[in-house]
Scaffold this active site. Sequence first.
Site, PDB file in Angstrom:
ATOM      1  N   ASP A 172       0.705  -1.328   0.242  1.00 37.30           N
ATOM      2  CA  ASP A 172      -0.026   0.001   0.206  1.00 37.30           C
ATOM      3  C   ASP A 172       0.896   1.275  -0.104  1.00 37.30           C
ATOM      4  O   ASP A 172       2.038   1.170   0.332  1.00 37.30           O
ATOM      5  CB  ASP A 172      -0.824   0.082   1.271  1.00 37.30           C
ATOM      6  CG  ASP A 172      -2.091   0.930   1.148  1.00 37.30           C
ATOM      7  OD1 ASP A 172      -2.263   1.483  -0.044  1.00 37.30           O
ATOM      8  OD2 ASP A 172      -2.568   1.125   2.299  1.00 37.30           O
ATOM      9  N   ASN A 174     -11.132  -2.469  -5.158  1.00 39.35           N
ATOM     10  CA  ASN A 174     -10.205  -1.647  -5.937  1.00 39.35           C
ATOM     11  C   ASN A 174     -10.952  -1.292  -7.351  1.00 39.35           C
ATOM     12  O   ASN A 174     -10.569  -0.398  -8.104  1.00 39.35           O
ATOM     13  CB  ASN A 174      -8.986  -2.050  -6.175  1.00 39.35           C
ATOM     14  CG  ASN A 174      -7.982  -2.071  -5.228  1.00 39.35           C
ATOM     15  OD1 ASN A 174      -7.140  -2.864  -5.016  1.00 39.35           O
ATOM     16  ND2 ASN A 174      -8.109  -0.954  -4.126  1.00 39.35           N
TER      17      ASN A 174
HETATM   18  C1  IPE Z   1      -5.501  -2.539  -0.025  1.00 42.66           C
HETATM   19  O1  IPE Z   1      -5.204  -1.391  -0.301  1.00 42.66           O
HETATM   20  C2  IPE Z   1      -5.554  -3.528  -1.492  1.00 42.66           C
HETATM   21  C3  IPE Z   1      -4.083  -3.711  -2.030  1.00 42.66           C
HETATM   22  C4  IPE Z   1      -3.119  -3.376  -1.473  1.00 42.66           C
HETATM   23  C5  IPE Z   1      -4.147  -4.262  -3.255  1.00 42.66           C
HETATM   24  P1  IPE Z   1      -6.408  -0.217  -0.436  1.00 42.66           P
HETATM   25  O2  IPE Z   1      -5.389   1.040  -0.524  1.00 42.66           O
HETATM   26  O3  IPE Z   1      -7.203  -0.442  -1.636  1.00 42.66           O
HETATM   27  O4  IPE Z   1      -6.708  -0.351   0.947  1.00 42.66           O
HETATM   28  P2  IPE Z   1      -7.800   0.651   1.670  1.00 42.66           P
HETATM   29  O5  IPE Z   1      -9.198   0.653   0.787  1.00 42.66           O
HETATM   30  O6  IPE Z   1      -7.253   2.029   1.702  1.00 42.66           O
HETATM   31  O7  IPE Z   1      -8.157  -0.051   3.108  1.00 42.66           O
HETATM   32  C1  IPE Z   2      -1.757   0.169  -3.503  1.00 39.04           C
HETATM   33  O1  IPE Z   2      -1.281   1.626  -3.305  1.00 39.04           O
HETATM   34  C2  IPE Z   2      -1.666  -0.144  -4.760  1.00 39.04           C
HETATM   35  C3  IPE Z   2      -3.133  -0.844  -4.915  1.00 39.04           C
HETATM   36  C4  IPE Z   2      -4.229  -0.547  -4.123  1.00 39.04           C
HETATM   37  C5  IPE Z   2      -3.423  -1.128  -6.226  1.00 39.04           C
HETATM   38  P1  IPE Z   2      -2.782   2.730  -3.389  1.00 39.04           P
HETATM   39  O2  IPE Z   2      -2.881   2.948  -4.741  1.00 39.04           O
HETATM   40  O3  IPE Z   2      -3.643   2.346  -2.405  1.00 39.04           O
HETATM   41  O4  IPE Z   2      -1.948   3.967  -2.652  1.00 39.04           O
HETATM   42  P2  IPE Z   2      -2.610   4.805  -1.760  1.00 39.04           P
HETATM   43  O5  IPE Z   2      -2.848   4.315  -0.473  1.00 39.04           O
HETATM   44  O6  IPE Z   2      -3.469   5.724  -2.321  1.00 39.04           O
HETATM   45  O7  IPE Z   2      -1.232   6.047  -1.204  1.00 39.04           O
HETATM   46 MG    MG Z   3      -3.962   2.470  -0.447  1.00 40.91          MG
END
Ligand code: IPE
Ligand code: IPE
Ligand code: MG
Length: 247
Positions: free
Chosen positions: A21, A69
């Site tokens: 993340d 997502n």
């Molecule tokens: C969790 O990350 C899913 C992945 C790392 C693929 P998110 O960024 O989607 O999680 P939330 O929604 O902030 O909890």
């Molecule tokens: C994790 O990074 C990747 C996926 C969930 C696909 P994020 O895209 O969630 O990055 P933040 O949490 O917005 O910084």
């Molecule tokens: Mg995230």
Amino acid sequence: MERFDQINKDNLPTHVAIIMDGNGRWAKNKGKNRIFGHKNGVQSVREVTEAAAKLGIQYLTLYAFSTENWNRPRDEINALMSLLVSSLSSETKTLMKNNIRLMAIGDIESLPSNVYAKLNAVIKKTSENNGMNLILALSYSSRWEIVNAAKKLVADVKKGKVSADEINDDLFATYLNTSEIPDPDILIRTSGEFRISNFLLWQIAYSELYFTKTLWPDFRENEFYNTILDYQNRERRFGKTSEQVKS
Ligand code: IPE
Ligand code: IPE
Ligand code: MG
């Protein structure tokens, strides 16, 4: 001494799971768009995968795309899907070189057809590799997985293949996507969020949890080794007392 050498190779976690993340925030900090963050996250995937294989970890699961997502902006989803296809293509040789077998968990049939086809091609190509297992969680959510398991189990009970009395933890687990995979010993989440986000809820019942503020594109080989060193200092009691565990 190098961090790699400090790690006790006789006390490795069998299965490491990671919620990768922080790509979006990493990019924002640099004044770039979110996609730039995802692209840089791929380099961390490569480094951590190679580091895990080098250590002798048997299973590495990476949460790459959750069911939730799909609610992101269309452009970002499209960019993530193309990045997945291009990374699968460019990383196949790294997988072969390191004897890594690719697997996937999640509702992978819901992926765009080109992504699904590429994923299956790499899974097939690496299927004879017998080093580390790299498991990508794609279009994955734990509640989806558990509900699906319950449906399949009910169907087997109806067909008379399973009797209701036989149902226990072990039997139920065979209906999950992870039936061939031991439970994670450690779950890592980057980016400073303290939540699980619908990941492996059943499987992490007794996993050690490790949260770091580091954003995923900055999480590289050395920090991965630090995490393993931290894990090796934990006492896993599984309900027993410390004295029982030590004796
Ligand atoms: C969790 O990350 C899913 C992945 C790392 C693929 P998110 O960024 O989607 O999680 P939330 O929604 O902030 O909890
Ligand atoms: C994790 O990074 C990747 C996926 C969930 C696909 P994020 O895209 O969630 O990055 P933040 O949490 O917005 O910084
Ligand atoms: Mg995230």
